[in-house]
Design a protein around this motif. Structure first.
Motif, short mmCIF file in Angstrom:
data_model
loop_
_atom_site.label_atom_id
_atom_site.label_comp_id
_atom_site.label_asym_id
_atom_site.label_seq_id
_atom_site.Cartn_x
_atom_site.Cartn_y
_atom_site.Cartn_z
N VAL A 1 0.85 -1.18 0.00
CA VAL A 1 0.00 0.00 0.00
C VAL A 1 0.89 1.23 0.00
CG1 VAL A 1 -2.04 -1.00 1.04
CG2 VAL A 1 -0.17 -0.25 2.48
N GLY A 2 0.31 2.37 -0.22
CA GLY A 2 1.10 3.59 -0.23
C GLY A 2 1.69 3.74 -1.60
N SER A 3 1.06 4.55 -2.43
CA SER A 3 1.50 4.65 -3.80
C SER A 3 0.97 5.95 -4.37
CB SER A 3 0.95 3.45 -4.56
OG SER A 3 0.72 3.77 -5.90
N ASP A 4 1.73 6.57 -5.26
CA ASP A 4 1.19 7.74 -5.94
C ASP A 4 1.03 7.43 -7.44
OD1 ASP A 4 3.70 7.89 -7.03
OD2 ASP A 4 4.22 9.83 -6.14
N ARG B 1 3.12 6.03 -9.35
CA ARG B 1 4.44 5.67 -9.92
C ARG B 1 5.35 5.07 -8.86
NH1 ARG B 1 5.67 11.24 -12.51
NH2 ARG B 1 7.70 10.78 -11.67
N LEU B 2 5.21 5.55 -7.64
CA LEU B 2 6.10 5.08 -6.57
C LEU B 2 5.34 4.25 -5.56
CD1 LEU B 2 8.03 8.39 -5.78
CD2 LEU B 2 8.81 6.47 -7.18
N THR B 3 6.00 3.27 -5.00
CA THR B 3 5.41 2.51 -3.90
C THR B 3 6.41 2.50 -2.75
OG1 THR B 3 6.34 0.48 -4.78
CG2 THR B 3 4.05 0.97 -5.37
N VAL B 4 5.94 2.05 -1.61
CA VAL B 4 6.86 1.87 -0.48
C VAL B 4 6.92 0.38 -0.15
CG1 VAL B 4 6.54 4.17 0.50
CG2 VAL B 4 5.04 2.32 1.22
N PRO B 5 8.02 -0.08 0.38
CA PRO B 5 8.13 -1.51 0.72
C PRO B 5 7.27 -1.87 1.92
CG PRO B 5 10.28 -0.38 0.85
CD PRO B 5 9.25 0.66 0.71
N THR B 6 7.07 -3.15 2.11
CA THR B 6 6.45 -3.67 3.32
C THR B 6 7.55 -3.78 4.38
OG1 THR B 6 4.85 -4.95 2.06
CG2 THR B 6 5.27 -5.68 4.31
N ALA B 7 7.25 -3.26 5.57
CA ALA B 7 8.25 -3.29 6.64
C ALA B 7 7.89 -4.38 7.65
CB ALA B 7 8.31 -1.95 7.33
N VAL C 1 10.59 -5.60 0.43
CA VAL C 1 10.52 -5.92 1.87
C VAL C 1 11.77 -5.42 2.59
CG1 VAL C 1 10.29 -7.78 3.57
CG2 VAL C 1 9.20 -8.04 1.33
N ASN D 1 14.62 -7.26 -0.02
CA ASN D 1 14.58 -7.08 -1.48
C ASN D 1 13.89 -5.73 -1.72
OD1 ASN D 1 11.71 -7.56 -1.42
ND2 ASN D 1 12.14 -9.75 -1.37
#
Ligand SMILES: Nc1nc2c(ncn2[C@@H]2O[C@H](COP(=O)(O)OP(=O)(O)OP(=O)(O)O)[C@@H](O)[C@H]2O)c(=O)[nH]1
Ligand SMILES: [Mg+2]
Lengths: 194, 121
Positions: free
Chosen positions: A4-7, A9-15, A81, A78
């Motif tokens: 989740v978390g996306s604009d 074009r960009l996403t964020v990893p799962t922490a 993650v 990776n």
């Protein structure tokens, strides 16, 4: 896995995170540092003089505050993650931080110094009561390997299902294998639950 | 400047002064849930930054790559409670994107990925 978390074009990893707990001076920061890809970082929570957690800045101007530091490291698994390793604060009284650390964690490593076994009791109690998977890692300080794994298990009154391993927190391979053991233990627990 | 504003910059007032000055005592009741490991990242559609404070801009620069809230606080060297307010400002502006979930216990596939990753370091 959900990202989740996306604009667009960009996403964020799962922490994900693992907690490195144990009594005062048992080698928590050392273990974080030996496996982290960055030198351990420090982050601070604000407390009032009375030790109450400040989670809201309104109305605290002029009040005396103090801080409690957490140290942590990072392992990029990776591109999707990232794993964080958090050392618990040395003093056990900051339980509010333990709750935040434990929520959603893969599990915990409880470090034990056999010269002061009792200093790790509160950590073990904490994870047992919350049903959080943990392994006990006996940090072999020079010449201080006074007990066998079975003796430690008995002295700490641990269930047979809780892995107990010997380690050297200063050694990267040793610390790595402790983490591997914890992740496998968490996977087994997950499988046993379904 | 009023006496009240002076207080913000009074070195003698202790460690709270700088953080308090940065956020002017503001709170964010409707802010997204920001936990230690919540991932944040500068948006590719970031707006004009001229109206931002130095600290906000520092965060934007740090977050050119995804980072956790804890990392942002550590690199900025401010308490977590302060960085959460600053991040909330940026999220509200759409300048920072955020992982909008609270930490969840990983499922089997995720655990396997972490296991493989740790073995590989
Ligand atoms: N000989 C030996 N020394 C160790 C080992 N692990 C840690 N130490 C040393 O023990 C001391 C305490 O280690 P830390 O990693 O700071 O312990 P800690 O649990 O983070 O301590 P607090 O945060 O103060 O509770 C340091 O001086 C380390 O260098 C080990 O496996 N063997
Ligand atoms: Mg430490």
């Amino acid at each position: 896995m959900v990202f989740v978390g996306s604009d667009g074009r960009l996403t964020v990893p799962t922490a994900v995170k693992i907690v490195i707990a144990g009594g005062f001076g048992t080698g928590k920061t050392t273990m974080v540092g030996s496996v982290s890809e960055i030198p351990p970082l420090k982050t601070e929570e604000l407390l009032t003089e009375a030790g109450v957690h400040v989670d809201d800045l309104a109305g605290i101007e002029g009040k005396d505050t103090t801080t409690v530091a957490l140290d942590f490291g990072r392992i990029t698994i990776n591109t999707k993650v990232v794993l964080y390793l958090f050392g618990t604060p040395g003093q056990n009284r900051f339980w509010f931080m333990w709750d935040e650390l434990a929520t959603g964690a893969i599990g915990a490593v409880v470090l034990v110094d056999t010269r002061r076994l009792d200093s790790s009791f509160p950590s073990i109690d904490f994870f047992e009561h919350r049903g959080i998977p943990f392994v006990v890692a006996v940090n072999c300080f020079d010449g201080a390997q006074l007990y066998t794994v079975d003796e430690v298990r008995h002295a700490l009154d641990l269930d047979d299902g809780i892995p107990v391993v010997l380690c050297d927190a200063r050694d990267r391979e040793s610390s790595k294998s402790v983490l591997v053991g914890l992740i496998q233990h968490s996977m087994n627990r997950l499988e046993a639950a379904v | 400047m009023t006496a009240r504003e002076d207080w913000w910059y009074d070195e003698a007032a202790g460690p709270l002064v700088r953080p308090y000055a940065m956020v002017r005592g503001r709170t964010r009741p409707n802010a997204p849930d920001l936990h230690l490991v919540t991932q944040v990242r500068a948006s590719s559609f970031a707006s004009d930054q001229t109206s931002l404070t130095v600290e906000h801009r520092e965060i934007m620069a740090l977050c050119a790559r995804p980072l956790s809230v804890a990392e942002v606080a550590a690199y900025l060297d401010v308490p977590l409670v302060v960085v959460k307010v600053l991040l909330s400002d940026l999220i509200e502006r759409g300048d920072v994107i955020v992982q909008n979930s609270s930490p969840q216990i990983p499922d089997r596939d995720l655990l396997q990925a972490v296991l493989d990753g740790v073995r590989g370091i």
